[in-house]
Design an enzyme around this catalytic site. Structure first.
Site, short mmCIF file in Angstrom:
data_model
loop_
_atom_site.label_atom_id
_atom_site.label_comp_id
_atom_site.label_asym_id
_atom_site.label_seq_id
_atom_site.Cartn_x
_atom_site.Cartn_y
_atom_site.Cartn_z
N TYR A 33 0.74 -1.28 -0.23
CA TYR A 33 0.12 0.10 -0.15
C TYR A 33 0.63 1.52 -0.18
O TYR A 33 2.12 1.19 -0.22
CB TYR A 33 -1.32 -0.21 0.87
N LYS A 147 6.21 -1.59 2.12
CA LYS A 147 5.39 -1.52 2.68
C LYS A 147 3.85 -2.00 2.15
O LYS A 147 3.33 -1.46 1.66
CB LYS A 147 4.78 0.01 2.01
N GLU A 179 12.24 2.53 14.28
CA GLU A 179 11.29 4.25 13.31
C GLU A 179 9.89 3.87 14.35
O GLU A 179 9.88 3.57 15.22
CB GLU A 179 10.70 3.73 11.64
N LEU A 203 10.76 1.40 7.28
CA LEU A 203 10.08 1.69 5.92
C LEU A 203 11.30 3.13 5.73
O LEU A 203 11.23 4.62 6.17
CB LEU A 203 9.17 2.30 5.67
N1 PDD Z 1 3.28 5.09 7.50
N2 PDD Z 1 7.38 4.57 8.53
C1 PDD Z 1 6.01 3.28 8.47
C2 PDD Z 1 6.63 1.96 9.90
C3 PDD Z 1 4.88 3.72 8.02
O1 PDD Z 1 3.73 3.92 8.24
C4 PDD Z 1 4.74 5.16 7.71
C5 PDD Z 1 3.88 6.09 7.05
C6 PDD Z 1 6.42 6.45 7.87
C7 PDD Z 1 6.74 7.05 6.72
O2 PDD Z 1 6.60 7.51 5.73
P1 PDD Z 1 6.60 8.31 4.85
O3 PDD Z 1 7.26 9.71 4.93
O4 PDD Z 1 6.21 7.88 3.11
O5 PDD Z 1 5.20 8.59 4.74
C8 PDD Z 1 7.32 5.71 8.03
C9 PDD Z 1 1.78 5.97 6.87
C10 PDD Z 1 1.50 7.46 6.63
C11 PDD Z 1 0.07 4.79 6.82
O6 PDD Z 1 0.90 3.55 7.18
O7 PDD Z 1 -0.77 5.88 7.24
#
Ligand code: PDD
Length: 279
Positions: A33, A147, A179, A203
């Site tokens: 996703y 992801k 993270e 991620l």
């Molecule tokens: N999550 N790390 C994890 C585990 C995440 O789920 C996310 C983002 C990030 C930040 O990634 P980015 O900057 O590309 O949004 C880091 C999304 C927003 C979610 O699952 O809702």
């Protein structure tokens, strides 16, 4: 305007959108996703998100249903149809529908879903004051760079944070910060910005990359290395990055106040730089 859904190539009202109970996303969490948000109606860093979707799909051996150009068209169309001032676009790609069996056929047609809903940014007062976080063990699998819709460990960590009445759960593996449950974690020590390196343990956040670039342009030293839990709590500044949190100061971890309990100067500079960038 109603929330918009896009299922296997067709736009439908969200309430009417359906997928089969035999979908492997439902049966196995077998899918990938992306979450993208808009600023003033424009998707932020769409290309980087679509590139990561391609990487996740390739790593999971999922068939890519759309080219990047096609995805861009669908996303822009979804934003137009939903017509929200700010929108959150969720894209999900699963291996498709088949009787439940762990193994799969390469011929399966993937299930493709996108939703466009209204996005509410964090309150500016929360941004200004910073948030509290807790640490918890990172019990995820060995490919956190993908992801995947398989988010059980993140769900449990996030629920722990909710129960502890803190904003985010910071994940720690073998004493090292990986993270957040929904964000990347950055730490400032002695003027340098530190964050876990890209690789299977995190991620690779789109916002992370944008913020590291901002820091580089500001001439700040950057160290992409794992930070210990002790370094986290003794940091000058801690902040989160992510699509939904943008650049968000963490002022307390596990009840311990970070420095003077206020968003630090480098965090504020990067948050301002980020806001300028997104307009
Ligand atoms: N999550 N790390 C994890 C585990 C995440 O789920 C996310 C983002 C990030 C930040 O990634 P980015 O900057 O590309 O949004 C880091 C999304 C927003 C979610 O699952 O809702």
């Amino acid at each position: 305007m109603p929330d918009v859904a896009f299922v296997n190539g067709m736009f439908v009202p969200l309430a009417e959108a359906k997928v089969s109970i035999e979908d492997r996303g439902f049966q196995f969490g077998d899918g990938a996703y992306e979450v993208i948000r808009t600023y003033k109606g424009h998707p932020f860093a769409l290309d980087a998100h679509l590139a990561r979707l391609e990487r996740s799909a390739t790593a999971l051996d999922l068939t890519q249903p759309h080219s990047r150009t096609e995805w861009t068209r669908h996303v822009l169309e979804g934003i137009k149809r939903a017509a929200y001032p700010e929108a959150k676009i969720y894209i999900q790609l699963t291996r498709g529908v088949a009787p439940r069996e762990h193994t799969y056929s390469a011929e399966l047609a993937p299930t493709v879903v996108m939703t466009v809903r209204e996005f509410h940014s964090l309150d500016r007062s929360v941004q200004a004051a910073g948030v509290e976080a807790m640490t918890t063990e990172d019990i995820r699998w060995g490919r956190c760079d993908i992801k995947s819709v398989n988010l059980l460990a993140n769900v449990l960590a996030r629920q722990q944070a909710k129960q502890a009445r803190v904003f985010e759960a910071i994940l720690v593996k073998e004493g090292l910060v990986t993270e957040g449950a929904v964000s990347n974690v950055m730490v400032v020590r002695g003027g340098a910005v530190m964050t876990a390196p890209e690789g299977p343990r995190i991620l690779s956040g789109v916002t992370r990359a944008v913020v590291l670039e901002l820091a580089r342009n500001e001439g700040l030293p950057i160290q992409e290395r794992f930070i210990s839990e002790a370094e986290l709590c003794g940091a000058d500044e801690v902040f989160l990055t992510g699509t939904t949190v943008e650049v968000l100061a963490v002022v307390r971890v596990d009840g311990k106040v970070i420095k003077d309990g206020l968003p630090g100067p480098i965090t504020r500079r990067l948050a301002e730089g980020f806001m300028r960038l997104v307009g």
